[in-house]
Motif scaffolding. Structure first.
Motif, mmCIF file in Angstrom:
data_model
loop_
_atom_site.group_PDB
_atom_site.id
_atom_site.type_symbol
_atom_site.label_atom_id
_atom_site.label_comp_id
_atom_site.label_asym_id
_atom_site.label_seq_id
_atom_site.Cartn_x
_atom_site.Cartn_y
_atom_site.Cartn_z
ATOM 1 N N LEU A 1 0.840 -1.246 -0.081
ATOM 2 C CA LEU A 1 0.022 -0.023 0.031
ATOM 3 C C LEU A 1 0.883 1.226 -0.007
ATOM 4 C CD1 LEU A 1 -2.948 0.989 0.094
ATOM 5 C CD2 LEU A 1 -2.758 1.070 2.559
ATOM 6 N N VAL A 2 1.089 1.858 -1.281
ATOM 7 C CA VAL A 2 2.050 2.745 -1.404
ATOM 8 C C VAL A 2 1.475 4.273 -1.064
ATOM 9 C CG1 VAL A 2 3.431 1.335 -2.917
ATOM 10 C CG2 VAL A 2 1.904 2.975 -4.001
ATOM 11 N N ALA A 3 2.297 5.197 -0.609
ATOM 12 C CA ALA A 3 2.303 6.611 -0.481
ATOM 13 C C ALA A 3 2.114 7.336 -1.554
ATOM 14 C CB ALA A 3 3.106 6.922 0.489
ATOM 15 N N ASP A 4 1.000 7.181 -2.287
ATOM 16 C CA ASP A 4 0.548 7.948 -3.622
ATOM 17 C C ASP A 4 -0.161 9.210 -3.276
ATOM 18 O OD1 ASP A 4 -0.189 8.572 -6.175
ATOM 19 O OD2 ASP A 4 -1.886 7.530 -5.978
ATOM 20 N N GLY A 5 0.666 10.245 -2.962
ATOM 21 C CA GLY A 5 0.150 11.376 -2.654
ATOM 22 C C GLY A 5 1.101 12.003 -1.393
ATOM 23 N N VAL A 6 1.250 13.463 -2.099
ATOM 24 C CA VAL A 6 2.112 14.139 -0.843
ATOM 25 C C VAL A 6 1.360 14.537 0.397
ATOM 26 C CG1 VAL A 6 1.224 16.323 -1.617
ATOM 27 C CG2 VAL A 6 3.398 16.542 -0.896
#
Length: 248
Positions: free
Chosen positions: A61-66
């Motif tokens: 679950l990747v950190a897609d967003g600043v």
């Protein structure tokens, strides 16, 4: 490595380490999949238990967003950089092309978009076999017969990687519900990447990406589609992060 943000275990690896990890998993037995976590997906999940279950079940679950990166900093975490669906797509494609002999399948988007993908793949990644594509009906829910047809199309060619671009939360729930029936090693829920790759939607300039403002040009391109993410989902996410910080 993972860290807890608002009840979700988010990967802390940077882009290259994440892509290396996924690529290594292709050499191992088992089925794994990846989803993207951002303020909008979090806000949507508040009213969709199926989406919650899917996001929590993803192997990456990747950190897609600043916003997720900033949330990690506020909560004393270790996430230093965004890892977008595009980052994973292009990073994994490069690795597969370098070794050769691997197969991919694209599920989602229109027939026109998939035709563009077939042309680009032949030019950009000649050492990857594009085993198949499938454009599902544009609807909120599929019948059992439609699901069986999609699964059969994928399993007929046994791809190493299945790219799914149906938009959130449908794509994540689809993978979560059907992964056991799929003959694949890895599935990635990558949303708008199909349109980015074909150029149908322009990704923001790298300067905006580095500044954490990739959303701004996209908002100007697609205001009707994206306004809710910026002006509804983002404030909800920020409020809940602040609440977690106060309580921790």
């Amino acid at each position: 490595m993972k860290e807890a943000i608002l009840g979700y275990d988010v990967n802390t690896h940077g882009v290259e380490a994440c892509c290396d990890d996924v690529f290594k998993a292709l050499q191992q037995p088992g089925k794994r999949w990846l989803a993207c976590f951002n303020p909008h997906s979090y806000a949507v999940s508040l009213g969709d238990q199926g989406f919650v279950s899917a996001l929590k079940a993803a192997d990456w679950l990747v950190a897609d967003g600043v916003g997720v990166v900033l949330a990690s900093r506020m909560l004393g975490g270790d996430i230093a950089d965004r890892v977008t669906g595009s980052d994973v797509f292009f990073g994994l494609q490069r690795r597969m092309n370098a070794v050769g002999g691997m197969k991919v399948f694209f599920l989602g988007a229109s027939e026109e978009t998939l035709a563009d993908i077939r042309g680009r793949m032949a030019r950009d990644y000649p050492n990857i076999e594009l085993a198949g594509t499938y454009s599902p009906p544009f609807k909120d829910a599929y019948t059992r017969a439609e699901l069986d047809e999609m699964i059969a199309a994928v399993n007929a060619v046994k791809p190493d990687v299945l790219w799914v671009g149906m938009t959130a939360p449908k794509q994540e729930k689809w993978i979560h519900d059907n992964l056991l029936a799929l003959d694949v090693k890895f599935a990635g829920a990558v949303g708008a990447v199909f349109d980015f790759y074909t150029g149908r939607v322009k990704r923001s300039h790298p300067l905006f990406q580095r500044m954490g403002l990739e959303w701004l040009p996209r908002l100007l391109q697609q205001p009707r589609r994206l306004w809710r993410r910026m002006f509804v989902s983002a404030p909800v996410f920020v409020f809940h992060v602040l609440r977690q910080r106060v309580r921790s």
